[in-house]
Design a protein around this motif. Structure first.
Motif, PDB file in Angstrom:
ATOM      1  N   ARG A   1       0.832  -1.214   0.145  1.00 18.06           N
ATOM      2  CA  ARG A   1      -0.028  -0.125  -0.058  1.00 18.06           C
ATOM      3  C   ARG A   1       0.946   1.295  -0.104  1.00 18.06           C
ATOM      4  NH1 ARG A   1      -3.938   1.640   4.803  1.00 18.06           N
ATOM      5  NH2 ARG A   1      -4.488   3.744   4.186  1.00 18.06           N
ATOM      6  N   ASP A   2       1.895   1.315   0.935  1.00 19.33           N
ATOM      7  CA  ASP A   2       2.826   2.632   0.976  1.00 19.33           C
ATOM      8  C   ASP A   2       3.504   2.593  -0.356  1.00 19.33           C
ATOM      9  OD1 ASP A   2       2.074   3.103   3.511  1.00 19.33           O
ATOM     10  OD2 ASP A   2       3.809   2.249   4.494  1.00 19.33           O
ATOM     11  N   LEU A   3       4.108   1.544  -0.933  1.00 16.53           N
ATOM     12  CA  LEU A   3       4.720   1.412  -2.085  1.00 16.53           C
ATOM     13  C   LEU A   3       3.832   2.097  -3.381  1.00 16.53           C
ATOM     14  CD1 LEU A   3       7.396   1.176  -3.902  1.00 16.53           C
ATOM     15  CD2 LEU A   3       6.462  -1.261  -4.080  1.00 16.53           C
ATOM     16  N   SER A   4       2.507   1.412  -3.361  1.00  7.01           N
ATOM     17  CA  SER A   4       1.656   2.054  -4.423  1.00  7.01           C
ATOM     18  C   SER A   4       1.429   3.577  -4.425  1.00  7.01           C
ATOM     19  CB  SER A   4       0.530   1.281  -4.282  1.00  7.01           C
ATOM     20  OG  SER A   4       0.482   0.056  -4.672  1.00  7.01           O
ATOM     21  N   THR A   5       1.356   3.932  -2.851  1.00  7.17           N
ATOM     22  CA  THR A   5       0.987   5.472  -2.839  1.00  7.17           C
ATOM     23  C   THR A   5       2.362   6.152  -3.208  1.00  7.17           C
ATOM     24  OG1 THR A   5      -0.373   4.957  -0.975  1.00  7.17           O
ATOM     25  CG2 THR A   5       0.482   7.149  -1.172  1.00  7.17           C
ATOM     26  N   LEU A   6       3.534   5.663  -3.031  1.00  8.56           N
ATOM     27  CA  LEU A   6       4.646   6.706  -3.316  1.00  8.56           C
ATOM     28  C   LEU A   6       4.916   6.548  -4.802  1.00  8.56           C
ATOM     29  CD1 LEU A   6       7.065   5.156  -0.549  1.00  8.56           C
ATOM     30  CD2 LEU A   6       6.315   7.561  -1.005  1.00  8.56           C
ATOM     31  N   GLN A   7       4.556   5.393  -5.563  1.00  8.09           N
ATOM     32  CA  GLN A   7       4.688   5.231  -6.917  1.00  8.09           C
ATOM     33  C   GLN A   7       3.485   6.316  -7.670  1.00  8.09           C
ATOM     34  OE1 GLN A   7       4.006   0.995  -7.387  1.00  8.09           O
ATOM     35  NE2 GLN A   7       6.337   0.780  -7.965  1.00  8.09           N
ATOM     36  N   ARG A   8       2.320   6.245  -7.172  1.00 12.31           N
ATOM     37  CA  ARG A   8       1.242   7.320  -7.658  1.00 12.31           C
ATOM     38  C   ARG A   8       1.506   8.736  -7.327  1.00 12.31           C
ATOM     39  NH1 ARG A   8      -2.374   9.699  -4.723  1.00 12.31           N
ATOM     40  NH2 ARG A   8      -2.360   8.299  -2.950  1.00 12.31           N
ATOM     41  N   ARG A   9       2.246   8.940  -6.326  1.00 11.19           N
ATOM     42  CA  ARG A   9       2.711  10.615  -6.041  1.00 11.19           C
ATOM     43  C   ARG A   9       3.700  10.751  -6.891  1.00 11.19           C
ATOM     44  NH1 ARG A   9       1.473  12.537  -0.045  1.00 11.19           N
ATOM     45  NH2 ARG A   9      -0.378  11.708   0.155  1.00 11.19           N
ATOM     46  N   ALA A  10       4.863   9.967  -7.050  1.00  6.02           N
ATOM     47  CA  ALA A  10       5.933   9.990  -8.021  1.00  6.02           C
ATOM     48  C   ALA A  10       5.392  10.423  -9.233  1.00  6.02           C
ATOM     49  CB  ALA A  10       6.785   8.969  -7.994  1.00  6.02           C
ATOM     50  N   LEU A  11       4.168   9.671  -9.836  1.00  2.08           N
ATOM     51  CA  LEU A  11       3.763   9.676 -11.054  1.00  2.08           C
ATOM     52  C   LEU A  11       3.306  11.138 -11.093  1.00  2.08           C
ATOM     53  CD1 LEU A  11       3.278   8.414 -14.039  1.00  2.08           C
ATOM     54  CD2 LEU A  11       1.149   7.404 -12.944  1.00  2.08           C
ATOM     55  N   GLU A  12       2.485  11.246 -10.276  1.00  4.13           N
ATOM     56  CA  GLU A  12       1.971  12.999 -10.195  1.00  4.13           C
ATOM     57  C   GLU A  12       2.958  13.984 -10.245  1.00  4.13           C
ATOM     58  OE1 GLU A  12      -0.379  12.824  -6.579  1.00  4.13           O
ATOM     59  OE2 GLU A  12      -1.991  11.452  -7.330  1.00  4.13           O
ATOM     60  N   ALA A  13       4.307  13.620  -9.816  1.00 10.74           N
ATOM     61  CA  ALA A  13       5.224  14.713  -9.908  1.00 10.74           C
ATOM     62  C   ALA A  13       6.101  14.627 -11.034  1.00 10.74           C
ATOM     63  CB  ALA A  13       6.182  14.345  -8.528  1.00 10.74           C
ATOM     64  N   GLY A  14       5.922  13.431 -11.828  1.00  7.46           N
ATOM     65  CA  GLY A  14       6.533  13.138 -13.102  1.00  7.46           C
ATOM     66  C   GLY A  14       7.714  12.734 -12.993  1.00  7.46           C
ATOM     67  N   ILE A  15       8.337  12.158 -12.022  1.00  3.36           N
ATOM     68  CA  ILE A  15       9.636  11.435 -11.764  1.00  3.36           C
ATOM     69  C   ILE A  15       9.558  10.187 -11.356  1.00  3.36           C
ATOM     70  CG2 ILE A  15      10.745  13.897 -11.284  1.00  3.36           C
ATOM     71  CD1 ILE A  15      10.485  13.115  -8.142  1.00  3.36           C
ATOM     72  N   PRO A  16      10.689   9.302 -11.650  1.00  2.50           N
ATOM     73  CA  PRO A  16      10.572   7.900 -11.339  1.00  2.50           C
ATOM     74  C   PRO A  16      10.318   7.554  -9.607  1.00  2.50           C
ATOM     75  CG  PRO A  16      12.306   8.545 -12.709  1.00  2.50           C
ATOM     76  CD  PRO A  16      11.764   9.669 -12.424  1.00  2.50           C
ATOM     77  N   TYR A  17       9.806   6.624  -9.265  1.00  2.00           N
ATOM     78  CA  TYR A  17       9.498   6.454  -7.727  1.00  2.00           C
ATOM     79  C   TYR A  17      10.529   6.450  -6.972  1.00  2.00           C
ATOM     80  CZ  TYR A  17       9.894   1.662  -7.328  1.00  2.00           C
ATOM     81  OH  TYR A  17      10.285   0.236  -7.481  1.00  2.00           O
ATOM     82  N   ARG A  18      11.732   5.663  -7.558  1.00  2.00           N
ATOM     83  CA  ARG A  18      13.004   5.457  -6.638  1.00  2.00           C
ATOM     84  C   ARG A  18      13.666   7.018  -6.504  1.00  2.00           C
ATOM     85  NH1 ARG A  18      13.878   0.394  -9.976  1.00  2.00           N
ATOM     86  NH2 ARG A  18      13.434  -1.147  -8.489  1.00  2.00           N
ATOM     87  N   ILE A  19      13.599   7.543  -7.424  1.00  2.00           N
ATOM     88  CA  ILE A  19      14.182   9.141  -7.240  1.00  2.00           C
ATOM     89  C   ILE A  19      13.383  10.107  -6.313  1.00  2.00           C
ATOM     90  CG2 ILE A  19      14.535  11.356  -8.368  1.00  2.00           C
ATOM     91  CD1 ILE A  19      15.522   9.567 -10.789  1.00  2.00           C
TER      92      ILE A  19
END
Length: 94
Positions: free
Chosen positions: A55-73
């Motif tokens: 769940r946390d990973l999915s949330t981070l990935q979604r927010r990274a997508l919204e920010a337009g950057i890879p989730y690891r960065i």
């Protein structure tokens, strides 16, 4: 030094620089500060592995997508901000 990509004015400035016609007015303390800042900026990165809920990973990935950057960065940015003191827990009591 000459360059085919410079116009006449740029070439004159480059020639003057190469001839030592420019001097820095920067204080030695400021120069030392900037050199240290540059050195810490290019520090070697270290890879880590962490465990987190899907769940946390999915949330981070979604927010990274919204920010337009890879989730690891995105995750590394969050951790860096926290470690440098510019990100803090707003829910923690003062």
């Amino acid at each position: 030094m000459t360059s085919d990509h410079l116009n006449k004015e740029e070439q004159e400035i480059l020639d003057a620089y190469d001839a030592g016609e420019f001097t820095s007015e920067m204080s030695s303390a400021r120069k030392n500060f900037l050199e240290r800042a540059a050195a810490t900026t290019v520090e070697r990165e270290t890879e880590i592995q962490i465990r987190m809920s899907e769940r946390d990973l999915s949330t981070l990935q979604r927010r990274a997508l919204e920010a337009g950057i890879p989730y690891r960065i995105f995750v590394a940015s969050i951790l860096h901000k926290y470690a440098s003191g510019s990100l803090y827990d707003a829910t923690a009591s003062a």
